[in-house]
Write an enzyme that holds these catalytic residues in place. Sequence first.
Site, PDB file in Angstrom:
ATOM      1  N   ASP A  34      -0.385 -23.631 -20.100  1.00 14.34           N
ATOM      2  CA  ASP A  34      -1.145 -24.391 -21.118  1.00 14.34           C
ATOM      3  C   ASP A  34      -2.561 -24.728 -20.671  1.00 14.34           C
ATOM      4  O   ASP A  34      -3.295 -25.420 -21.370  1.00 14.34           O
ATOM      5  CB  ASP A  34      -0.393 -25.672 -21.493  1.00 14.34           C
ATOM      6  N   LYS A 185     -44.491 -30.866 -15.403  1.00 18.03           N
ATOM      7  CA  LYS A 185     -43.559 -30.285 -16.373  1.00 18.03           C
ATOM      8  C   LYS A 185     -43.259 -31.272 -17.504  1.00 18.03           C
ATOM      9  O   LYS A 185     -43.086 -32.460 -17.269  1.00 18.03           O
ATOM     10  CB  LYS A 185     -42.256 -29.938 -15.627  1.00 18.03           C
ATOM     11  N   GLY A 218     -34.961 -21.962 -17.050  1.00 11.57           N
ATOM     12  CA  GLY A 218     -36.157 -22.160 -17.869  1.00 11.57           C
ATOM     13  C   GLY A 218     -37.312 -22.779 -17.083  1.00 11.57           C
ATOM     14  O   GLY A 218     -38.455 -22.313 -17.153  1.00 11.57           O
ATOM     15  N   THR A 219     -37.032 -23.817 -16.324  1.00 12.76           N
ATOM     16  CA  THR A 219     -38.079 -24.515 -15.558  1.00 12.76           C
ATOM     17  C   THR A 219     -38.761 -23.562 -14.580  1.00 12.76           C
ATOM     18  O   THR A 219     -39.992 -23.455 -14.537  1.00 12.76           O
ATOM     19  CB  THR A 219     -37.445 -25.691 -14.766  1.00 12.76           C
TER      20      THR A 219
HETATM   21  C1  R5P Z   1     -34.681 -31.476 -13.616  1.00 15.03           C
HETATM   22  O1  R5P Z   1     -34.890 -32.663 -13.506  1.00 15.03           O
HETATM   23  C2  R5P Z   1     -34.174 -30.672 -12.471  1.00 15.03           C
HETATM   24  O2  R5P Z   1     -34.821 -31.026 -11.288  1.00 15.03           O
HETATM   25  C3  R5P Z   1     -34.308 -29.164 -12.704  1.00 15.03           C
HETATM   26  O3  R5P Z   1     -35.679 -28.818 -12.713  1.00 15.03           O
HETATM   27  C4  R5P Z   1     -33.689 -28.746 -13.993  1.00 15.03           C
HETATM   28  O4  R5P Z   1     -32.439 -29.346 -14.146  1.00 15.03           O
HETATM   29  C5  R5P Z   1     -33.544 -27.243 -14.065  1.00 15.03           C
HETATM   30  O5  R5P Z   1     -32.940 -26.893 -15.278  1.00 15.03           O
HETATM   31  P1  R5P Z   1     -33.230 -25.475 -15.948  1.00 15.03           P
HETATM   32  O6  R5P Z   1     -32.980 -24.423 -14.920  1.00 15.03           O
HETATM   33  O7  R5P Z   1     -32.274 -25.429 -17.097  1.00 15.03           O
HETATM   34  O8  R5P Z   1     -34.650 -25.507 -16.417  1.00 15.03           O
END
Ligand code: R5P
Length: 286
Positions: A34, A185, A218-219
């Site tokens: 399950d 950022k 993404g960052t």
């Molecule tokens: C944000 O505060 C963290 O330090 C990372 O930069 C973030 O969590 C990275 O997330 P992603 O790879 O989705 O942009």
Amino acid sequence: MIVIGGSTSEVLAKQIADELGCRYIQAGTRKFPDGEVYTRVESEDFNDDVVIVQNTFPDDKLVEMFLLQDIVKGLKAKKVTLVIPYFGYARQDRLFNPGEPASAILMCKLLDSVGCDHVITIDIHKEAVLDAFTCKHTDLKAAPVIADYFKDKGIDLVLSPDIGAANRAKDVGERMGKDYDHLNKTRLSGTEVKIAPATMDCKDKNILIVDDMISTGGTIMTAAQALRDAGAKSVSVACTHGVFVNNAIEKLTHSALDKVLCCNTLESSQSEISVAKLVADAIRKG
Ligand code: R5P
């Protein structure tokens, strides 16, 4: 002392046991039909100190941690240390909107209530949430192992993607004897960020970006592109936790990045930097 590796952390747990020169046991974990988690540690009573190494992410691995805590109690562990290399729910560290849970704090309280004497994490998103544990807690920094890995790789400049992580870039940069700085950022959504154009001199430089985690990527991809646009010769990234959701490794491979590396808090093809010695030293200190 006995080290028990949960299903998320077999490689790291073995490395920690080797560093400590102690017995290692791999927990046997599977799922019931399950979907519920079953785990077992085959051993006689411990009558010894026990270290459990297991991530609390994703959700079924958190349940496995609870089960392991219960098992070692039943097997007469003396002191119980939880090594949680990647702590799930750490980013929901407060109520961003009314009606939300403080998930990170709740997870600490739940783990604490099942039982432990010392909790070791690595670069948890907000260290302050660990104060919800009633037992001793230690958040280790991966900066020394990242700096050590990159010290002879020709890096000129160490950057963080945002001001919140500026201290990490400073720590790694100073240890490597290199310049350091931070980008700016703004998060637009869960998957989209905007990085202000780099104001530091990036022309012909080999740049290392350091961050606590890569999730969607993404960052890091946005930061790498901004640095390339500013003339960087190469852009590498080192993060502590490579979560890599939504095919992130594949996307990062086709981005402006030259190298993507992370620590082995989460095991993946990119987890080349080991935190085993760091953790073993913290366990020895007690
Ligand atoms: C944000 O505060 C963290 O330090 C990372 O930069 C973030 O969590 C990275 O997330 P992603 O790879 O989705 O942009």
